[in-house]
Design a protein around this motif. Structure first.
Motif, PDB file in Angstrom:
ATOM      1  N   VAL A  54       0.859  -1.193   0.000  1.00  0.00           N
ATOM      2  CA  VAL A  54       0.000   0.000   0.000  1.00  0.00           C
ATOM      3  C   VAL A  54       0.894   1.243   0.000  1.00  0.00           C
ATOM      4  CG1 VAL A  54      -1.496   1.340   1.522  1.00  0.00           C
ATOM      5  CG2 VAL A  54      -1.997  -1.074   1.072  1.00  0.00           C
ATOM      6  N   GLY A  55       0.515   2.238  -0.796  1.00  0.00           N
ATOM      7  CA  GLY A  55       1.314   3.475  -0.876  1.00  0.00           C
ATOM      8  C   GLY A  55       2.186   3.525  -2.114  1.00  0.00           C
ATOM      9  N   THR A  56       2.278   2.375  -2.833  1.00  0.00           N
ATOM     10  CA  THR A  56       3.134   2.342  -4.019  1.00  0.00           C
ATOM     11  C   THR A  56       2.386   2.913  -5.219  1.00  0.00           C
ATOM     12  OG1 THR A  56       4.047   0.285  -3.165  1.00  0.00           O
ATOM     13  CG2 THR A  56       4.546   0.813  -5.472  1.00  0.00           C
ATOM     14  N   HIS A  57       3.130   3.658  -6.040  1.00  0.00           N
ATOM     15  CA  HIS A  57       2.575   4.109  -7.316  1.00  0.00           C
ATOM     16  C   HIS A  57       2.878   3.031  -8.351  1.00  0.00           C
ATOM     17  CE1 HIS A  57       1.338   6.867 -10.485  1.00  0.00           C
ATOM     18  NE2 HIS A  57       2.387   6.440 -11.168  1.00  0.00           N
ATOM     19  N   VAL A  58       1.837   2.534  -9.002  1.00  0.00           N
ATOM     20  CA  VAL A  58       2.026   1.476  -9.995  1.00  0.00           C
ATOM     21  C   VAL A  58       2.112   2.125 -11.382  1.00  0.00           C
ATOM     22  CG1 VAL A  58       1.085  -0.652 -10.971  1.00  0.00           C
ATOM     23  CG2 VAL A  58       0.720  -0.121  -8.536  1.00  0.00           C
ATOM     24  N   PRO A  59       3.299   2.158 -11.981  1.00  0.00           N
ATOM     25  CA  PRO A  59       3.451   2.941 -13.220  1.00  0.00           C
ATOM     26  C   PRO A  59       2.573   2.443 -14.369  1.00  0.00           C
ATOM     27  CG  PRO A  59       5.470   1.707 -12.710  1.00  0.00           C
ATOM     28  CD  PRO A  59       4.564   1.556 -11.532  1.00  0.00           C
ATOM     29  N   GLY A  60       2.352   1.118 -14.442  1.00  0.00           N
ATOM     30  CA  GLY A  60       1.582   0.585 -15.562  1.00  0.00           C
ATOM     31  C   GLY A  60       0.113   0.968 -15.538  1.00  0.00           C
ATOM     32  N   THR A  61      -0.412   1.237 -14.333  1.00  0.00           N
ATOM     33  CA  THR A  61      -1.824   1.602 -14.248  1.00  0.00           C
ATOM     34  C   THR A  61      -1.998   3.057 -13.833  1.00  0.00           C
ATOM     35  OG1 THR A  61      -1.899   0.945 -11.925  1.00  0.00           O
ATOM     36  CG2 THR A  61      -2.476  -0.746 -13.527  1.00  0.00           C
ATOM     37  N   GLY A  62      -0.920   3.661 -13.352  1.00  0.00           N
ATOM     38  CA  GLY A  62      -0.993   5.042 -12.907  1.00  0.00           C
ATOM     39  C   GLY A  62      -1.715   5.212 -11.582  1.00  0.00           C
ATOM     40  N   VAL A  63      -1.910   4.081 -10.877  1.00  0.00           N
ATOM     41  CA  VAL A  63      -2.717   4.123  -9.644  1.00  0.00           C
ATOM     42  C   VAL A  63      -1.799   4.087  -8.415  1.00  0.00           C
ATOM     43  CG1 VAL A  63      -4.365   2.796  -8.255  1.00  0.00           C
ATOM     44  CG2 VAL A  63      -4.717   3.060 -10.720  1.00  0.00           C
ATOM     45  N   ASP A  64      -2.141   4.869  -7.404  1.00  0.00           N
ATOM     46  CA  ASP A  64      -1.469   4.770  -6.113  1.00  0.00           C
ATOM     47  C   ASP A  64      -2.248   3.772  -5.259  1.00  0.00           C
ATOM     48  OD1 ASP A  64       0.482   6.724  -6.631  1.00  0.00           O
ATOM     49  OD2 ASP A  64      -0.977   8.306  -6.225  1.00  0.00           O
ATOM     50  N   LEU A  65      -1.565   2.739  -4.785  1.00  0.00           N
ATOM     51  CA  LEU A  65      -2.265   1.671  -4.055  1.00  0.00           C
ATOM     52  C   LEU A  65      -2.737   2.151  -2.691  1.00  0.00           C
ATOM     53  CD1 LEU A  65      -0.030  -1.453  -4.823  1.00  0.00           C
ATOM     54  CD2 LEU A  65      -2.210  -0.794  -5.868  1.00  0.00           C
ATOM     55  N   LYS A  66      -4.023   1.867  -2.429  1.00  0.00           N
ATOM     56  CA  LYS A  66      -4.576   2.217  -1.112  1.00  0.00           C
ATOM     57  C   LYS A  66      -5.145   0.944  -0.474  1.00  0.00           C
ATOM     58  CE  LYS A  66      -6.061   6.801  -2.579  1.00  0.00           C
ATOM     59  NZ  LYS A  66      -6.734   6.849  -3.876  1.00  0.00           N
ATOM     60  N   PRO A  67      -5.275   0.929   0.869  1.00  0.00           N
ATOM     61  CA  PRO A  67      -5.912  -0.242   1.470  1.00  0.00           C
ATOM     62  C   PRO A  67      -7.342  -0.314   0.939  1.00  0.00           C
ATOM     63  CG  PRO A  67      -5.136   1.335   3.160  1.00  0.00           C
ATOM     64  CD  PRO A  67      -4.964   1.980   1.833  1.00  0.00           C
ATOM     65  N   GLY A  68      -7.779  -1.494   0.532  1.00  0.00           N
ATOM     66  CA  GLY A  68      -9.107  -1.569  -0.079  1.00  0.00           C
ATOM     67  C   GLY A  68      -9.915  -2.727   0.451  1.00  0.00           C
ATOM     68  N   VAL A  69     -11.185  -2.708   0.116  1.00  0.00           N
ATOM     69  CA  VAL A  69     -12.064  -3.833   0.433  1.00  0.00           C
ATOM     70  C   VAL A  69     -12.673  -4.286  -0.878  1.00  0.00           C
ATOM     71  CG1 VAL A  69     -14.116  -4.582   1.677  1.00  0.00           C
ATOM     72  CG2 VAL A  69     -12.547  -2.922   2.733  1.00  0.00           C
ATOM     73  N   ILE A  70     -12.353  -5.524  -1.281  1.00  0.00           N
ATOM     74  CA  ILE A  70     -12.860  -6.004  -2.557  1.00  0.00           C
ATOM     75  C   ILE A  70     -13.894  -7.097  -2.288  1.00  0.00           C
ATOM     76  CG2 ILE A  70     -12.226  -7.098  -4.747  1.00  0.00           C
ATOM     77  CD1 ILE A  70      -9.439  -5.849  -4.383  1.00  0.00           C
ATOM     78  N   ARG A  71     -15.112  -6.815  -2.706  1.00  0.00           N
ATOM     79  CA  ARG A  71     -16.239  -7.732  -2.443  1.00  0.00           C
ATOM     80  C   ARG A  71     -16.257  -8.170  -0.983  1.00  0.00           C
ATOM     81  NH1 ARG A  71     -18.740 -10.508  -7.160  1.00  0.00           N
ATOM     82  NH2 ARG A  71     -18.390  -8.989  -8.790  1.00  0.00           N
ATOM     83  N   GLY A  72     -16.120  -7.193  -0.120  1.00  0.00           N
ATOM     84  CA  GLY A  72     -16.273  -7.475   1.299  1.00  0.00           C
ATOM     85  C   GLY A  72     -15.048  -8.036   1.992  1.00  0.00           C
ATOM     86  N   VAL A  73     -13.929  -8.155   1.270  1.00  0.00           N
ATOM     87  CA  VAL A  73     -12.721  -8.690   1.899  1.00  0.00           C
ATOM     88  C   VAL A  73     -11.602  -7.670   1.779  1.00  0.00           C
ATOM     89  CG1 VAL A  73     -11.035 -10.562   1.878  1.00  0.00           C
ATOM     90  CG2 VAL A  73     -13.431 -11.032   1.332  1.00  0.00           C
ATOM     91  N   GLU A  74     -10.862  -7.487   2.855  1.00  0.00           N
ATOM     92  CA  GLU A  74      -9.765  -6.518   2.838  1.00  0.00           C
ATOM     93  C   GLU A  74      -8.640  -6.956   1.916  1.00  0.00           C
ATOM     94  OE1 GLU A  74      -7.958  -5.151   6.418  1.00  0.00           O
ATOM     95  OE2 GLU A  74      -9.909  -4.891   7.410  1.00  0.00           O
ATOM     96  N   SER A  75      -8.040  -5.968   1.227  1.00  0.00           N
ATOM     97  CA  SER A  75      -6.895  -6.253   0.366  1.00  0.00           C
ATOM     98  C   SER A  75      -5.887  -5.141   0.557  1.00  0.00           C
ATOM     99  CB  SER A  75      -7.351  -6.332  -1.103  1.00  0.00           C
ATOM    100  OG  SER A  75      -6.239  -6.610  -1.935  1.00  0.00           O
ATOM    101  N   ASN A  76      -4.643  -5.495   0.917  1.00  0.00           N
ATOM    102  CA  ASN A  76      -3.635  -4.492   1.261  1.00  0.00           C
ATOM    103  C   ASN A  76      -2.390  -4.645   0.405  1.00  0.00           C
ATOM    104  OD1 ASN A  76      -4.926  -3.070   3.500  1.00  0.00           O
ATOM    105  ND2 ASN A  76      -4.879  -5.107   4.453  1.00  0.00           N
ATOM    106  N   GLY A  77      -2.498  -4.204  -0.839  1.00  0.00           N
ATOM    107  CA  GLY A  77      -1.340  -4.297  -1.715  1.00  0.00           C
ATOM    108  C   GLY A  77      -1.682  -5.056  -2.968  1.00  0.00           C
TER     109      GLY A  77
END
Lengths: 805, 360
Positions: A101-124
């Protein structure tokens, strides 16, 4: 010029960090235009292991992974992170690449944030190569061998961690077009030690089957030295990974080992080389001037037709190479090449530049040869490249064949350590100055300094000073006051014309004009409308069809500006420009004009009825104001001799004898139509330089004579032919009694159908007011009667006017 | 109550009840006119004894003055009332706009040239000029750029057409203001201090380039002018031009064929929220190129390089105008868009001078 840090370190032994190297390069005169440091972009992506991958409880295609990560490197403890991953190959035990979390992903241009995907936590994130922009691979996430070192930065594992640096090399420094040249400068600055570059000649095992000869005339100038040798039995496959990686990181496409080696020498040592496939050469190589008409298919896939005198390398059958610029496709090396002829030559910069420009070829070789490579390194470069070919491709080398000789560039200049302070103003100890010059390769002998063979730019004492100051760093230069050229209050410095230009500009702005600066070149059609557009003022290489000819007048530019503004919805405007116009294409055939253009109405609509169409008298009034501001006398002649872009009946020229000062009037309706301007449009042009300067310049004014006696005004209404000009009446009236008549002014004009109805066909009425100023006694009625009668008589005589009844 | 008291009461009453100036005039005539009551009484004084005359005369005089004053006051009062009544009818809508008047503007390039001139004039620099169509000798050769020098290609030169049979090298549209150095030195020799602002031309058109733009050249030649003097002059210029208390310049080694040593000059600045601040922060912005005039250039201009030395610099006028006044787009300088001219232009009377400050 682009290179990588590790490439630099091949030549420079240094502990200096990247930032320091970059700063020093710029300061030394090699301006760094870009740095790409993979660590900064991809340093956070580290190798990880998927401890367990389970199906996502709420989504069929997603997986829930427990991932072992090493956020602080392989030597620090690992941390377990939960990641939701959609890749088909996400599985238990996979060794992959993790971005926290916190990394800038150059291929997508997205800065990674802690997320919840379909109700489950995802960190990275578990990444694909495309997300790191390392390749187009996105079939799944990166899948590494089991033994990949956990926690290592992926760029280190993959060997793509080499920072690239791009510098702008000034045209005087060909040595900077090789990595080694830059390393030498950095070493002189004290950023490390220049590593030695030992050259061990490779013994020739057989005579080269390919011979070389330089046409006698070219040996003098175009090609002083051409050397080469055959290497037989080579295997020309892909070059090793490290070489390919290096070339790729500086923007070159790896081709084959032999070609890659030549590129490696070009970038690394500023030593362009060429390789011929011996199997495709007939007989020997001959360096000669083209007769003209020869054609050659070059390595860029294009066919070039040569002009007489351009240099070629031909074998017994045909041209094989555009000497020093680009090799020929037909004799180029391929995977099948087994015997190669390696060329190392010294080409004359001027000849290469001329040919390259004529053929419009941009190549790394041309770029370097036309700036000047090190002539003394021609043979050492050949030996080093031979060695590398033998190392990477195998085979055995022939004896060296050559024609010509290393041109003598030796020279020396007086080295005066005191020059640095007198020319630059920096105090640098003599010992340091000497160390600097020697570190740069200069040879010092007594009072003389001899520049090294790779520095064609050093051509005098001032260059020695520059080298010393540059290496010491100009940032250390301290400002020193420049004494006033003379004590006391500075004198005015503007020329009279410069003062007048200012006055014209400020007056125009004060009169309500918006000053424009339009291009000095206009399109041919517009130029022709204004008496220009001749061949003499044509630009040979215009940047667009709207900028082909130097402008003959300022009006077309202003009219075009008016049209553009009208297209934006501004109907009324007052534009002006003060600038040069061009009567011809020779230096000095240039004149300063001040032009004002009024378009549309005099004012916006308002409750007081101020708005009316602009007319010729607006232009005239403003022209007179500007003329007065630039010092024109009060009395000038007005004629109707005007160029064709003015309305023939509604324009005039202001002059003093033969000297034209200004033109004013309505712009010809045809011109307005051609230039797409909705009228009315009136304008004036002042020829500022034609206004005569006062014969004597003194600030003293003539004395003001005031009379205590009462002035008297008398009005006269005359009936004249409609074609009679008001000025004729005014002048005639003025002449009636020069002493008594102070001024004559037209205060009314009555013309047109109504006037003709009253006064007869072809007639109009003009009314003058005459101001009489007595100087010795008060005027009596009789005096006034007498002068009035004289005025009427004079005006009648001059114009046939009668007093209006 | 005396007769005079009665008289007084009567006229004072008549004055205050006079409704207009005509009625007031009637009262005046009745009292103070030739045959007025008071005038007649004054005439009777002649027949009185000296003692009687003294007392009655003085009383009559007082009465006459009082009535006269009262008449005047009433007259003023009536006039005021009449004016007040008239003014009540003279109401205008003052929120209507004033009569329209055009406001002209000075182009930022002209304004900045005037600013440059004011600053450099104070340091003793005159303003030199030169033709914009130049021979290639003045534009290149004299400036130590021989025909095949790679720098010639980097100049993106516009060439003038050559008539058939005219074998001279084509003239060029000057690519920089540096040829004015040569012309000024040829005309004036050394010592010399000039700036040369003006139009220059390069074949370049994109977001940040226009085929015509403006440069100012600076040249100072004397017996012992050094690069340290150059730095001071530029520091002084930048401080004055950008109107900041102090500036910091950084010289960076570079190359121009016509100077040796050569330096690019950066100025300390900060960019915060799109706002440029000169003289503070951690950024550096390249603003000009400069150096010590190359001995070959001095020689080409007829100045002996063994006796004379000095500096030259060149900088983009449009560019420093953009930096100082926050003008975003170079191309707009030459598009004559009224909205732009009005927004970025300067008033006619905004003449930059050092006494009042360069900008308002």
């Amino acid at each position: 010029m682009k290179f990588t840090l590790s490439w630099l370190k091949d030549h420079l032994e240094t502990e200096a960090p990247l930032d320091e190297i970059v700063t020093a390069l710029t300061d030394l005169g090699h301006e760094v235009e870009g740095v790409e440091d993979p660590v900064k972009v991809l340093g956070a992506f580290r190798i990880c292991r998927v401890i367990e991958a389970q199906p996502h409880p709420n989504a069929d295609r997603l997986r829930l992974c427990r991932v072992a990560t090493w956020p602080n490197g392989p030597d620090a403890p690992s941390e377990e992170v939960q990641v939701v991953c959609g890749a088909p190959n996400a599985r238990t035990g996979l060794v992959g690449v993790f971005a926290p979390v916190g990394t800038h992903v150059p291929g997508t241009g997205v800065d990674l944030k802690p997320g919840v995907i379909r109700g489950v936590e995802s960190n990275g994130m578990l990444c694909s190569e495309r997300e790191l922009m390392l390749s187009d691979d996105h079939d799944g996430i990166i899948d590494l061998p089991e033994d990949a070192p956990m926690g290592m930065r992926f760029i280190d594992y993959k060997g793509v961690n080499d920072p690239t640096i791009e510098v702008k090399i000034t045209p005087n420094r060909p040595d900077g077009l090789g990595v080694r040249g830059l390393a030498r400068d950095l070493a002189a600055r004290g950023l490390g030690r220049l590593k030695p570059l030992p050259v061990e000649p490779v013994p020739g095992l057989f005579p080269s089957p390919v011979s070389v000869t330089i046409e006698a005339a070219l040996k003098e100038k175009g090609c002083p030295l051409f050397a080469g040798r055959t290497i037989r039995g080579v295997k020309n496959g892909p070059s090793p990974d490290w070489l390919q990686a290096r070339l790729r990181s500086v923007g070159l496409r790896p081709i084959s080992a032999l070609v890659d080696i030549t590129n490696y020498f070009t970038i690394g040592l500023n030593r362009p080389l060429h390789v011929f496939d011996v199997a495709k050469i007939t007989g020997g190589l001959r360096i000669h001037a083209a007769e003209g008409g020869e054609e050659l298919l070059a390595l860029d896939g294009k066919t070039y037709k040569l002009r007489p005198g351009q240099m070629l390398i031909s074998d017994d059958a045909q041209p094989e190479s555009l000497a020093g610029i680009m090799g020929g496709e037909l004799s180029g090396c391929t995977e099948e090449t087994t015997d190669v002829f390696l060329e190392s030559a010294y080409w004359d910069p001027i000849t290469i530049a001329a040919t390259g420009r004529a053929l419009k070829i941009v190549s790394d070789a041309r770029y370097r040869f036309e700036r000047g490579v090190d002539p003394a390194f021609t043979l050492p470069g050949l030996e080093l490249a031979t060695r590398m070919i033998l190392d990477l491709c195998g085979g055995e080398a022939s004896e060296v064949v050559m024609d010509g000789a290393v041109p003598d560039t030796s020279r020396a200049y007086r080295f005066d350590p005191k020059r640095v302070v007198s020319l630059v103003g920096m105090e640098i100890p003599e010992a340091e100055q000497r160390t600097t010059l020697e570190a740069l390769g200069f040879t010092l002998e007594g009072e003389l300094a001899a520049p090294p063979s790779w520095r064609p730019d050093v051509q005098g004492e001032a260059d020695l000073v520059e080298e010393i100051a540059r290496v010491a760093s100009l940032t250390k230069l301290q400002g020193k006051p420049l004494p006033r050229a003379q004590a006391g209050v500075p004198k005015p410095i503007l020329t009279p014309l410069q003062v007048r230009e200012q006055a014209a500009r400020r007056t125009l702005a004060a009169l309500g004009y918006n000053e424009c600066v339009t291009y000095s070149f206009i399109d041919e059609a517009a130029a022709k409308l204004f008496g220009g557009g001749s061949e003499a003022v044509r630009v040979e290489n215009p940047i667009s069809s709207e900028m082909t000819h130097l402008r003959p007048d300022l009006l077309p530019g202003l009219l075009r500006a008016a049209a553009r503004n009208q297209a934006r919805g501004f109907a009324d405007m007052a534009l002006c420009e003060i600038g040069p116009v061009f009567a011809g294409g020779e230096p000095g055939e240039q004149q300063l004009q001040a032009t004002g253009l009024l378009v549309g109405a005099s004012a916006p609509r308002d409750p007081f009825g101020s708005r009316r169409p602009v007319d010729v008298y607006d232009a005239k009034a403003d022209a007179e104001a500007v003329l007065a501001a630039v010092g024109a006398p009060a009395k000038m002649q007005i004629s109707r001799k005007v160029p064709g872009w003015w309305h023939p009946g509604r324009s005039g020229a202001v002059g003093l004898g033969p000297n034209l000062l200004a033109t004013f009037g309505e712009v010809h309706p045809k011109i307005l139509r051609e230039m797409d301007v909705k009228g009315p449009a009136v304008a004036f042009t002042i020829l500022v330089a034609n206004v005569p300067l006062p014969k004597v310049k003194t600030p003293t004014r003539p004395a003001l004579k005031l009379s205590d006696l009462q002035a008297v005004e008398r009005d006269f209404a005359f009936v004249v032919d409609a074609s009679v000009e008001a000025l004729t009446l005014v002048n005639a009236a003025q002449g009636a009694d020069k002493a008594l008549i102070e001024s004559v002014r037209v205060f009314d004009q009555f013309s047109g159908d109504k006037a003709e109805a009253q006064m007869g066909a072809g007639k109009k009425s003009l009314a003058l007011t005459v101001r009489l100023q007595p100087t010795d006694r008060t005027l009596t009625d009789k005096d006034i009667e007498a002068v009035s009668a004289k005025i009427v008589e004079k005006v009648a005589k001059a114009t046939g006017a009668t007093l209006r009844g | 109550m005396t007769a005079l008291d009665t008289l007084r009461g009567k006229y004072i009453e008549a004055i205050s009840s006079a409704a207009d100036e005509a009625a007031l005039e009637e009262v005046r005539l009745a009292a103070l006119g030739k045959k007025g009551e008071i005038s007649l009484k004054m005439r009777e004084l002649g027949q009185m004894s000296p003692e009687e005359r003294q007392t009655t005369g003085a009383a009559l005089n007082r009465l006459r003055d009082e009535i006269d004053a009262s008449l005047r006051a009433r007259k003023q009062g009536l006039a005021d009332a009449a004016l007040d009544a008239r003014l009540k009818t003279e109401w205008l809508d003052v929120t209507l706009p004033g009569r329209p008047r055009r406001a002209g503007t000075i182009h930022p390039v002209s304004q900045v040239m005037a600013e440059l001139t004011a600053i450099f004039a104070d340091m003793g620099f005159a303003v030199a000029e030169g033709p914009q169509v130049e021979s290639d000798w003045f534009n290149f050769d004299a400036l130590n750029i021989p025909p095949e020098h790679p720098a010639r290609q980097e100049h993106d030169t516009f060439f003038m057409a050559r008539a058939e049979g005219d074998d001279r090298p084509p003239h060029v549209l000057r690519t920089h203001t540096s040829p004015v150095q040569i012309r000024a030195m040829q005309a004036q020799g050394a010592p010399i201090r000039v700036i040369a602002p003006g139009r220059v031309y390069r074949m370049d058109m994109d977001q940040t380039h226009t085929p015509m733009f403006h440069q100012v050249e600076g040249l100072a030649i004397d017996r012992d002018i050094s690069m340290a003097n150059l730095k001071w002059v530029l520091e002084e210029f930048c401080r004055a031009f950008f109107e900041v208390p102090s500036v910091e310049l950084r010289f960076r080694a570079s190359h121009f064929p016509f100077t040796e040593p050569s330096a690019e000059v950066d100025i300390r600045c900060s960019w915060e929220g799109g706002q440029l601040r000169i003289g503070e922060g951690d950024g550096w912005l390249e603003i000009l190129g400069s150096g010590m005039v190359h001995p070959k250039v001095l020689a080409a201009a007829g100045v002996n390089p063994d006796e004379w030395q000095g500096f030259a610099f060149g900088m983009g006028i449009d560019r420093i105008a953009m930096l100082k006044y926050g003008i975003p787009d170079l191309r707009a300088f030459f598009e004559s868009d009224l909205r732009w001219l009005r927004h970025y232009g300067f008033a006619a009377l905004d003449m930059p001078d050092l006494a009042g400050g360069l900008s308002r």
